[in-house]
Structure formats: C-alpha cells, structure tokens
Design a protein around this motif. Structure first.
Motif, mmCIF file in Angstrom:
data_model
loop_
_atom_site.group_PDB
_atom_site.id
_atom_site.type_symbol
_atom_site.label_atom_id
_atom_site.label_comp_id
_atom_site.label_asym_id
_atom_site.label_seq_id
_atom_site.Cartn_x
_atom_site.Cartn_y
_atom_site.Cartn_z
ATOM 1 N N GLY A 142 0.786 -1.227 0.000
ATOM 2 C CA GLY A 142 0.000 0.000 0.000
ATOM 3 C C GLY A 142 0.817 1.274 0.000
ATOM 4 O O GLY A 142 0.269 2.367 0.185
ATOM 5 N N ASN A 143 2.130 1.164 -0.229
ATOM 6 C CA ASN A 143 2.977 2.348 -0.283
ATOM 7 C C ASN A 143 2.806 3.048 -1.634
ATOM 8 O O ASN A 143 2.797 2.392 -2.677
ATOM 9 C CB ASN A 143 4.444 1.963 -0.101
ATOM 10 N N ARG A 144 2.684 4.367 -1.576
ATOM 11 C CA ARG A 144 2.504 5.148 -2.800
ATOM 12 C C ARG A 144 3.779 5.151 -3.627
ATOM 13 O O ARG A 144 4.873 5.350 -3.108
ATOM 14 C CB ARG A 144 2.104 6.586 -2.441
ATOM 15 N N LYS A 145 3.645 4.963 -4.934
ATOM 16 C CA LYS A 145 4.780 4.944 -5.849
ATOM 17 C C LYS A 145 4.517 5.873 -7.036
ATOM 18 O O LYS A 145 3.367 6.161 -7.368
ATOM 19 C CB LYS A 145 5.028 3.524 -6.373
ATOM 20 N N GLU A 146 5.599 6.287 -7.666
ATOM 21 C CA GLU A 146 5.501 7.132 -8.849
ATOM 22 C C GLU A 146 4.834 6.366 -9.997
ATOM 23 O O GLU A 146 4.862 5.138 -10.023
ATOM 24 C CB GLU A 146 6.889 7.610 -9.287
ATOM 25 N N PRO A 147 4.273 7.093 -10.961
ATOM 26 C CA PRO A 147 3.613 6.439 -12.102
ATOM 27 C C PRO A 147 4.536 5.552 -12.927
ATOM 28 O O PRO A 147 4.079 4.599 -13.563
ATOM 29 C CB PRO A 147 3.088 7.615 -12.930
ATOM 30 N N ASN A 148 5.827 5.877 -12.985
ATOM 31 C CA ASN A 148 6.795 4.983 -13.620
ATOM 32 C C ASN A 148 8.153 5.177 -12.947
ATOM 33 O O ASN A 148 8.277 5.945 -11.988
ATOM 34 C CB ASN A 148 6.863 5.192 -15.142
ATOM 35 N N ASN A 149 9.158 4.489 -13.452
ATOM 36 C CA ASN A 149 10.466 4.473 -12.785
ATOM 37 C C ASN A 149 11.468 5.453 -13.381
ATOM 38 O O ASN A 149 12.667 5.324 -13.161
ATOM 39 C CB ASN A 149 11.055 3.059 -12.815
ATOM 40 N N TRP A 150 11.004 6.463 -14.128
ATOM 41 C CA TRP A 150 11.926 7.363 -14.805
ATOM 42 C C TRP A 150 12.771 8.159 -13.824
ATOM 43 O O TRP A 150 12.258 8.680 -12.816
ATOM 44 C CB TRP A 150 11.168 8.334 -15.702
ATOM 45 N N LYS A 151 14.035 8.282 -14.186
ATOM 46 C CA LYS A 151 14.966 9.088 -13.389
ATOM 47 C C LYS A 151 15.043 10.487 -13.959
ATOM 48 O O LYS A 151 15.095 10.681 -15.175
ATOM 49 C CB LYS A 151 16.358 8.447 -13.425
ATOM 50 N N SER A 152 15.047 11.481 -13.104
ATOM 51 C CA SER A 152 15.217 12.866 -13.534
ATOM 52 C C SER A 152 16.604 13.067 -14.119
ATOM 53 O O SER A 152 17.582 12.423 -13.697
ATOM 54 C CB SER A 152 15.023 13.808 -12.345
ATOM 55 N N ILE A 153 16.701 13.962 -15.073
ATOM 56 C CA ILE A 153 17.992 14.294 -15.673
ATOM 57 C C ILE A 153 18.937 14.877 -14.632
ATOM 58 O O ILE A 153 20.160 14.731 -14.737
ATOM 59 C CB ILE A 153 17.778 15.255 -16.859
ATOM 60 N N PHE A 154 18.376 15.499 -13.601
ATOM 61 C CA PHE A 154 19.190 16.065 -12.527
ATOM 62 C C PHE A 154 19.272 15.148 -11.308
ATOM 63 O O PHE A 154 19.752 15.540 -10.252
ATOM 64 C CB PHE A 154 18.634 17.427 -12.097
ATOM 65 N N GLY A 155 18.796 13.922 -11.414
ATOM 66 C CA GLY A 155 18.881 12.958 -10.325
ATOM 67 C C GLY A 155 17.571 12.819 -9.564
ATOM 68 O O GLY A 155 16.769 13.750 -9.487
ATOM 69 N N GLY A 156 17.353 11.643 -8.988
ATOM 70 C CA GLY A 156 16.105 11.372 -8.281
ATOM 71 C C GLY A 156 14.986 11.025 -9.243
ATOM 72 O O GLY A 156 15.200 10.788 -10.426
ATOM 73 N N SER A 157 13.766 11.004 -8.727
ATOM 74 C CA SER A 157 12.618 10.670 -9.553
ATOM 75 C C SER A 157 12.260 11.808 -10.505
ATOM 76 O O SER A 157 12.450 12.980 -10.182
ATOM 77 C CB SER A 157 11.404 10.368 -8.670
ATOM 78 N N ALA A 158 11.707 11.428 -11.669
ATOM 79 C CA ALA A 158 11.223 12.435 -12.623
ATOM 80 C C ALA A 158 9.793 12.859 -12.300
ATOM 81 O O ALA A 158 9.209 13.638 -13.059
ATOM 82 C CB ALA A 158 11.296 11.874 -14.038
ATOM 83 N N TRP A 159 9.263 12.376 -11.209
ATOM 84 C CA TRP A 159 7.894 12.715 -10.824
ATOM 85 C C TRP A 159 7.874 13.450 -9.482
ATOM 86 O O TRP A 159 8.670 13.151 -8.590
ATOM 87 C CB TRP A 159 7.039 11.448 -10.702
ATOM 88 N N ALA A 160 6.962 14.400 -9.354
ATOM 89 C CA ALA A 160 6.777 15.136 -8.097
ATOM 90 C C ALA A 160 5.321 15.006 -7.681
ATOM 91 O O ALA A 160 4.415 15.149 -8.509
ATOM 92 C CB ALA A 160 7.149 16.599 -8.274
ATOM 93 N N PHE A 161 5.083 14.742 -6.407
ATOM 94 C CA PHE A 161 3.718 14.535 -5.911
ATOM 95 C C PHE A 161 3.105 15.855 -5.471
ATOM 96 O O PHE A 161 3.741 16.674 -4.813
ATOM 97 C CB PHE A 161 3.717 13.554 -4.745
ATOM 98 N N ASP A 162 1.863 16.054 -5.876
ATOM 99 C CA ASP A 162 1.103 17.254 -5.496
ATOM 100 C C ASP A 162 0.073 16.852 -4.453
ATOM 101 O O ASP A 162 -0.898 16.144 -4.757
ATOM 102 C CB ASP A 162 0.419 17.854 -6.730
ATOM 103 N N GLU A 163 0.286 17.289 -3.213
ATOM 104 C CA GLU A 163 -0.606 16.918 -2.119
ATOM 105 C C GLU A 163 -2.033 17.413 -2.353
ATOM 106 O O GLU A 163 -3.006 16.749 -2.000
ATOM 107 C CB GLU A 163 -0.078 17.485 -0.792
#
Length: 516
Positions: A142-163
């Motif tokens: 039940g842990n929330r995950k990003e829509p896919n596994n893409w890596k940001s060009i600057f490092g970390g995930s390419a996705w940001a969560f909007d609360e």
C-alpha cells in the motif's frame, strides 16, 4: 566553390556569439550581469566580427535552474532589466547589423508560472491538461509509488507529488520544472503566441532548449532496468523524440516561424544518429534549420553519465567531425559548429591545454577548427580571450550549479559522507561542470575582473587567472588570441564559398597512429 544545390542564406553565413546574461557585465553593482551591461558592450561585440548573439534565458524566473525555469515568457527577470531594455538591445544590435537569438524553453516551465499554478489548482482546471499528470501507483504493502520508474535528468525521480490534488506531475529536470503537455492544442497555441510576442519585437530566431523532449510516449512506460541498485532508471527511449515530435515542430514552423525571416537551432538530447538528425534538419522536412546534437561536448563523458571518466582523445573529435561534415550534404541539412556552451566545461581545458606555456597556441588551434568547417559557428563569450576552467585548486564548494551539486551530493551520500573519497568526482567536476561555461567575463585586471564593481560580490566564482587573461590585455596585441579570432572571422567571410559552403574531405590518419 559553392555547389549549385546549396541555397545561400544569412543564417548559414552568420557567426553566433553566445552570451550568458548573468555573467557578461554587471551595470548596476549588484554582482549579477544584466541587459544594460550587454547594451554597453555592443561596440565590443561588433568589433569581434560576429553576426548574431544568442542570449541565454532572460525571462522572469525564480532561478532554480538559472532561468531555464520560466515563470513568464513575456516578462524579464527583474535583476536583468525590463522588456524595454531588451527592446533597446534589439534595436542597438540591429543598428550594428547584428541579429539576436533568444533561448526558447518550452519543454517545461517553472512551477511558479501562472499556467502551472492554475493547472495544479484542481483536477477540473481548464489548464489541467497543459501539464502531464498521473495517478500514483501502489505496491503490495500500500505504499505510494511514482507512475513509472523514470529518473530525472538532474537525479532522483522524474515525478513530483502534489498533495493538493493527489496526483504526480512529470518533471524531467527539477521538481520545480514541470513538463508541459504538448498534446494540448490550447497550450501549443499559447506557446505560439509567446513566440510571436518576441518575433514581433525584432528577435531573429530561437535556440530551442530540450527541443526533442516535447513529445513523450503516450503510455509513459517504465524505462529499462540498467542499474538494478538504483530505484530510478533512464526513460529517454520514451521521452526523447516521441511519436508526435515532428508534428509539433512542423506546426511551429508553419504557424509561426514561416511568417518571419528567422533561424532556428534545436537542442537534440539523447539522439545522435544520422537518420534521426536528418528528420529534423533535411530541407524538404520543413522543420528546423540546424541542431546541437551534443556529441561534440560529450566527448569525455563516461558510458553511464557525464561525470564518469572517459578521457578525451583527438580521434573522437575526428570521428564526430567526419560524421556530420559528410552527413549534412546528403540530405541538404546544415551543421552547427561549436565546442563550448553554457552547459559544458571550456573546450580549451578539456580538449586542449590551458597551461600557461600552451594556452594561447591551443586556443588559436581551436579557433582554426571552428572557423574553417562548413556550417554555422557558435562561440561562447570568453572563447575569444582563451577563458579556461577553474583550476585544480578550486574545491567542491566552488561549484554552485544544480546539476553538478546534485550529482556530487548523491555520490557523497553513497560513500557515507566521506569527502576524502570524492577525488574522482571532483576531477570530473573540474573538467565538465556547467559552472565553467558560466564564469563571469574577464574584462580587465581590476578587482572582480571588471565584471562588476570592486565592492560587489559576484554571483559566482571569478577565475583568479583573470589578472593575466582578460579583454583589456589583448585588445591592442596583434599576437593575442583575440586578434587571431578576428583574423579567422574575417578570413571566413572573405572566403565564404570555401569555409561556409565548401565541401569537406578528411585526410587519412597517419599509419603510425600518431597526431601531429
């Protein structure tokens, strides 16, 4: 002589001088370069013999990525000046027969742009589809995950969560740089209107940032797992040169650009093969005038990234030069000729030598290379005086650019925070960091190199070699690097049929494998 099939145009014969606004000249003593500073140096720019300037981003921006995070395409970053200042610059340049290209950043905006603020306000916002939003995924626990596994060009995930809305938005660079959704016809029209805003004021063309990232695979699938130990992987095969990329460029061309006498140069990331390049610049494709493929500034990148080691060898530049000089005539395309830009270390330090005994000769050698190839040359402010990278006595704290800092900190964390284990990373920063291409211009040997007043704190490190390597010391020296650049620019114009439009034949490499 010029082959009969080649059409002569102003942008093919131009030499373009890139100016990084923050680093050219500070006119008001705040430590940051500005538009009035550039205006004051138009006579100097003209004296070099260049035909156009390319101005890195000057639009309103929170500057999380030095202006490549645009908050308003029709306003100017206040410390740089105003729209009126830019109009004065355009008019002053045109009065001196110099054209101006602006940096068009339309793969993404800042999260402070009014479009994104409205888009994130609710799922039912009329601008919701102007950006790329997706629901979260959840694992078996039940842990929330990003829509896919893409890596940001600057490092970390390419996705940001909007609360606020419970969805993720795609941000291939920083989380504060959400990607625009070019599938939205309304967004495309608004972008076209912003382009016309500047073209109507006399801008002569655009360098299009991250150009081929505007079309993503509609399913946004996971990237291949190349590094199993990392949570995020490259998704470049799905976000670079996507299925509608050429449709978007042709629409820009027909709806906007064809109504003006302008030039376009696109930044082509993750794509360097001849077939893909031809599809953007072949004359009968009616898309772009030319491209930056990036391979010429990537020659010492490692197999898995910029800051891995892969030492430069002259054979690399030979291979790349042979490829594009021979390829472009096949499909009636046009080359960009360059060695430096704002995203790279200085070629003098990376591919030649900035040692005092070799520096002037090496800089002249690189100038000869740039000015004698067919295509449109681009030079970065400071090349004409042999500006170099920060030296080996500058530590990690001297590097402030987000790309290099993020990488350094990421590796440092994996090594337990032990800076004593970071010499290999520091070596690569000292060669390739974007900071080197953004060092303040070295005008004279006064405090702060004449870039800003002595009492000001420059926005970034000034190379301490400015006391010897500066504009003032070379202006009246006929043997200087600057004098040589001027001679080469003049020679190129005088013999444009050879150096601009002429054909290229590579000489065979010595049978001994040695270079002379």
């Amino acid at each position: 002589m010029t082959p009969q099939s080649i059409q002569k145009t102003w942008w093919k014969e131009a030499v373009v001088y890139q100016i990084y606004p923050a680093s050219f000249l500070d006119s008001n003593g705040d430590g940051l370069g500005d538009i009035p500073g550039i205006i004051s140096k138009v006579p100097y720019i003209k004296s070099l013999g260049v035909d156009a300037i390319w101005l890195s981003p000057i639009f309103a921006s929170p500057q999380k990525d030095m202006g490549y995070d645009v908050a308003d395409y029709r306003s100017i970053h206040a410390p740089y000046g105003t729209v009126a200042d830019v109009q004065t610059l355009i008019d002053r340049l045109h009065a001196n027969n110099i054209r101006i290209l602006m940096d068009l950043v339309v793969n993404h905006t800042s999260d402070q742009h009014a479009w994104f603020k409205e888009s994130r306000s609710s799922k039912s916002s009329p601008k919701r589809d102007w950006y790329i939003w997706r629901d979260p995924k959840y694992d078996a626990l039940g842990n929330r995950k990003e829509p896919n596994n893409w890596k940001s060009i600057f490092g970390g995930s390419a996705w940001a969560f909007d609360e606020g809305t419970g969805q993720y938005y795609l941000a291939l660079f920083l989380p504060s740089q959400p990607d625009l959704n070019w599938e939205s016809a309304a967004m495309r029209q608004a972008t076209h209107d912003d382009m016309r805003f500047w073209l109507d004021r006399g801008v002569d063309g655009f360098r299009i940032d991250s150009m081929n990232l505007m079309s993503k695979h509609p399913d946004l699938p996971d990237g291949k797992i190349v590094n199993p130990d990392e949570p995020y992987q490259s998704g470049a095969e799905f976000f670079a040169s996507g299925p509608k990329m050429h449709d978007y460029i042709r629409e820009i061309r027909t709806e906007v650009l064809d109504h003006y006498d302008v030039m376009t140069v696109g930044e082509l990331g993750f794509t360097k093969d001849e077939q893909s390049v031809s599809e953007y610049v072949a004359k009968d494709r009616h898309e772009l005038n030319m491209l930056f493929t990036g391979d010429i500034v990537d020659m010492d990148f490692g197999p898995n990234g910029k800051y891995e080691r892969d030492d430069f060898h002259p054979r690399k530049i030979r291979t790349i030069t042979n490829l594009w000089q021979n390829a472009m005539p096949k499909f009636d395309g046009w080359n960009t000729i360059y060695l430096d830009n704002h995203d790279s270390g200085r070629s003098l330090s990376r591919y030649a030598s900035d040692a005092p005994e070799h520096r002037a000769t090496a800089a002249k050698m690189l100038a000869t290379y740039l000015m004698t190839l067919s295509g449109t040359p681009f030079m970065l402010a400071g090349q004409e005086i042999g500006m170099a990278n920060l030296g080996k006595d500058y530590g990690a704290d001297s590097y402030i650019d987000v790309e290099g800092r993020n990488y350094y900190n990421e590796v440092l964390e994996t090594r337990g925070g032990d800076v004593g284990k970071m010499d290999d990373v520091l070596r690569e920063l000292q060669l390739k960091s974007r900071d080197h291409g953004r060092l303040p211009m070295q005008w004279d040997n006064s405090p702060n190199a004449g870039f800003t007043v002595a009492s000001a704190k420059p926005w970034m490190t000034i190379n301490k070699d400015y006391t010897e390597w500066n504009v003032a010391s070379q202006l009246d020296d006929p043997e200087s690097i600057m004098a040589y650049w001027k001679q080469m620019l003049s020679l190129r114009k005088e013999h444009s049929d050879i150096f601009v439009y002429g054909s290229y034949t590579a000489l065979e490499e010595s049978v001994t494998g040695r270079w002379f």
